[in-house]
Each structure stands twice: as C-alpha cells, then as structure tokens.
Design an enzyme around this catalytic site. Structure first.
Site, PDB file in Angstrom:
ATOM      1  N   SER A  77       0.774  -1.116   0.099  1.00  0.00           N
ATOM      2  CA  SER A  77       0.116  -0.068  -0.003  1.00  0.00           C
ATOM      3  C   SER A  77       0.736   1.236  -0.050  1.00  0.00           C
ATOM      4  O   SER A  77       0.678   2.241   0.846  1.00  0.00           O
ATOM      5  CB  SER A  77      -0.887  -0.098   1.220  1.00  0.00           C
ATOM      6  OG  SER A  77      -1.936  -1.059   0.911  1.00  0.00           O
ATOM      7  N   ASP A  95      -6.258   0.053   4.134  1.00  0.00           N
ATOM      8  CA  ASP A  95      -5.080   0.456   3.758  1.00  0.00           C
ATOM      9  C   ASP A  95      -4.662   1.835   4.550  1.00  0.00           C
ATOM     10  O   ASP A  95      -3.848   1.962   5.108  1.00  0.00           O
ATOM     11  CB  ASP A  95      -4.554   0.506   2.256  1.00  0.00           C
ATOM     12  CG  ASP A  95      -4.886  -0.748   1.506  1.00  0.00           C
ATOM     13  OD1 ASP A  95      -4.972  -1.661   2.249  1.00  0.00           O
ATOM     14  OD2 ASP A  95      -4.711  -0.855   0.462  1.00  0.00           O
TER      15      ASP A  95
END
Length: 382
Positions: free
Chosen positions: A122, A168
């Site tokens: 991420s 995320d």
C-alpha cells in the site's frame, strides 16, 4: 533518506521544511473480507514514505518525487487528474480537501521512501495519508485520523481510479507499534492486539509476478459473493452481506448454490471466523495457534476462493518445511505479490537464504524479501 530529502527541498525551495512520515501496511489475516463487511487484521510497518513540506505563499503547489526524480507544478484553482501518475495520489488529496471547503494554500513538497512499489504494501495509501496528515497540520484543518483516512480513500477512488476499501488508509493512519488492528469493515469499530515481536519477525517474500487475471478475477469474486448473498437473503431477510452468514446457513442451502459460488461464500464466512480466532490467540499470547490460522487462510484462498497462483503456493509450501516459521499465507488480492511469514528471529537469515534459493531454482526469478517491524501510524517528525 531523510537528510537527502531535506537537502533537496532546501535546494529547490530555499527554506526549511516540516517533516512527516507515513507507513505502508501488511494484513496478517482476513483477505477479501473487507468488501464483504467482514474483519481484517492489518498493521503499519517500517516501510514508509517521508514528506518534506512547507507553505509557499502562492496559489500553486510544487511537487518533487525524490524516487522518480521528477518535478511538477499545479495551479490550486485548477486541480484535476494529471498525466503524471505519481502526482495523482497527491492531487486527489488536495481535491478532497477543496471539495469539503477546506482552504488549501500553496505549498512545496519533496517526498520519497522505501515502500516497495507493486509488492502489496500500500505505497499509494502511504502517500495519500502522509500528505493528508501534513496538510491537516500545516493549515490547521483540525480533522481527526478517521476523517483523514476517508480523505485519502476518496483520493484513491477519484484520482487513481481504484475503488479500494478503507483498510489500507486506516492502517497507515491508525497503526500502533507492536500492535495489529482488528478492523470491523462494516461498523469501522477497531481494537488493538499486542503482537509479540521480541522473538519473532514478519518476513515478506515477493514473487515479483502479477498475473493478468488479477483485476478481472477480483471483480468476478465480488460478483460471486453478491450472488450468494442474494440467494440467502430469500431465506434470511436479515442477511445483507456474507458477514451475516454462518456455515450452517450455507450447508442447509448448499443444493441451491452453484458449486463455485458456494466455495467463494464458505471461504469468506470461515475467514471471518479465522480472524476472530486469531485475535483470541493473540490475547493468549499463542503465536503458534495464530500461525496455524494463517496457514488455514492460505488453504482457503488457494482452494475455495481460488485467487492464489503457483508461485505463491510454492512459497507457502516451502515455508511449512521450516520449523522456525509459525505461519505463512498469500497477502493481498492474489495472482502474485507477496507471502507474509511469521519467522523466529534467530532463524531469519537461514529462512531467507533457503527460500531465495528454492524460488530461483523453481521459477528462474530472484526472490525479493523484506523484513518488517510493526510501527506507529502517520506522524510529524521533529
């Protein structure tokens, strides 16, 4: 890198910057459960993006990507998606503040870091969250971390074109050192669980492959889950997502399911249960049991959800052969990317050497590995 970014900022803009950091993340267990209103168990890690930022008293933003060695300038009155892909993650954050009537003034930025691109850690969320956190501080918007996570998520939706869940961004902002976060993706309630790191470490093994099936199969899985929910809703009106479903419900109506849809649904229901069992294991400081749940998760992803691939399965099978590995599974959307492994610290070098040798012999591709520590979420640096 911090010194290098600071020096470049001073060289470009002739002033001293504020400094911020924003981490990437791993997800220990709970895969593909987020868009089914289930549970996930992420953590922020010490692969992070650094930001040197300062107001410039103009109506423009001047951006410099240290990693790409590229510069771009944008007019605050005309913020829109750009042809410069790395800039869109930043522009999206600015646009979200503007759409919510927060006055973003001109600023300068140099950013860069060590979150591997394309490894499923991420990096995009780290960029979005870091800039949101920085601008919130510099311009005094007064938003809390949850509001900043929503800003970053919408930036990804609208400027990067990725309809991601909030996991995320949430992990990047809410991370806590040596703790994982149990996030309820329906209510967004969360709780922290201590993760013992004195004798153990997270090792990521990057296949360095991404099969073309990834995006189309992801959409297909979402549709298959929705089909299962629609079938069960006829019998159980309170069922609005697979979060509301039990294994007994599925088994009772198994004959009504397409066999493939049944497999998808039972994986999600069992994976939610595994996350809760994994959290109980952490409460009991039982990482052996936690690791067993990781192995079970991979088997479900491999055989029922069918989003693994030969390379990922090979790495998990190899990990099972090492007595120092407590648990391993594929991480992320699937069809490539990383496996996440919990390894005894004393055996890390031996594990990495053996895995690298086996993987290169099997696939003629070098294996990239990353050792990750669990750290705090986005913050300002002194």
């Amino acid at each position: 890198m911090r010194d290098a970014i600071r020096e470049r900022f001073i060289e470009l803009f002739s002033t001293e910057p504020y400094f911020f950091r924003s981490p990437g993340r791993v997800n220990l267990i709970g895969e593909h459960t987020d868009y089914n209103n289930g549970f996930v168990l992420p953590a922020a890690i010490n692969k992070e993006i650094l930001f040197a930022v300062g107001p410039n008293d103009t109506d423009t933003i001047r951006l410099f990507s240290y990693d790409m060695q590229e510069q771009a300038t944008f007019d605050l009155a005309r913020i829109a998606p750009s042809d410069i892909s790395w800039a869109n993650y930043l522009l999206g954050v600015v646009a979200q503040f503007q759409q919510s009537d927060y006055q973003v003034k001109g600023f300068d930025l140099v950013f860069g870091g060590n979150v591997p691109i394309g490894a499923g850690l991420s990096s995009s969320a780290a960029v979005e969250c870091g800039l949101a956190f920085a601008l919130n501080h510099i311009f005094g918007f007064g938003l809390d971390r949850f509001a900043l996570a929503k800003v970053a998520q919408k930036a990804e939706h609208e400027f990067a074109g990725v309809r991601c869940g909030i996991m995320d961004q949430f992990a990047s902002l809410f991370g806590k050192k040596e703790h994982v976060i149990k996030l309820d993706c329906r209510s967004l309630d969360y709780s922290y669980y201590h993760f013992e790191m004195s004798n153990n470490c997270i090792v990521l093994c990057d296949t360095q492959v991404k099969h073309s099936l990834a995006s189309s199969e992801y959409n297909t899985r979402r549709q298959e889950c929705e089909t299962g929910v629609a079938l069960l809703h006829k019998h159980y009106p309170d069922v609005s997502s697979l979060r509301d479903v039990t294994v007994d419900m599925l088994e009772k109506h198994r004959q009504e399911f397409d066999p493939v849809v049944f497999k998808r649904c039972i994986y999600i229901v069992q994976e939610n249960s595994r996350v809760e069992a994994a959290c109980r294991a952490l409460e009991q400081e039982d990482l052996v049991l936690f690791g067993e749940k990781m192995f079970e998760s991979h088997e479900g992803l491999q055989h029922n959800y069918e989003v693994s691939c030969t390379e990922l399965d090979f790495l998990v099978d190899q990990a099972k052969e090492h007595t120092a590995v407590l648990g391993a599974r594929m991480m992320g959307g699937g069809f490539g990317g990383c496996t996440i492994n919990i390894v005894r610290i004393a055996a890390i070098d031996e594990f990495i050497t053996a895995m690298s040798k086996a993987y290169e012999q099997q696939f003629k591709i070098p294996l990239k590995t990353y050792i990750a520590e669990i750290v705090d979420g986005s913050s300002m640096l002194s």
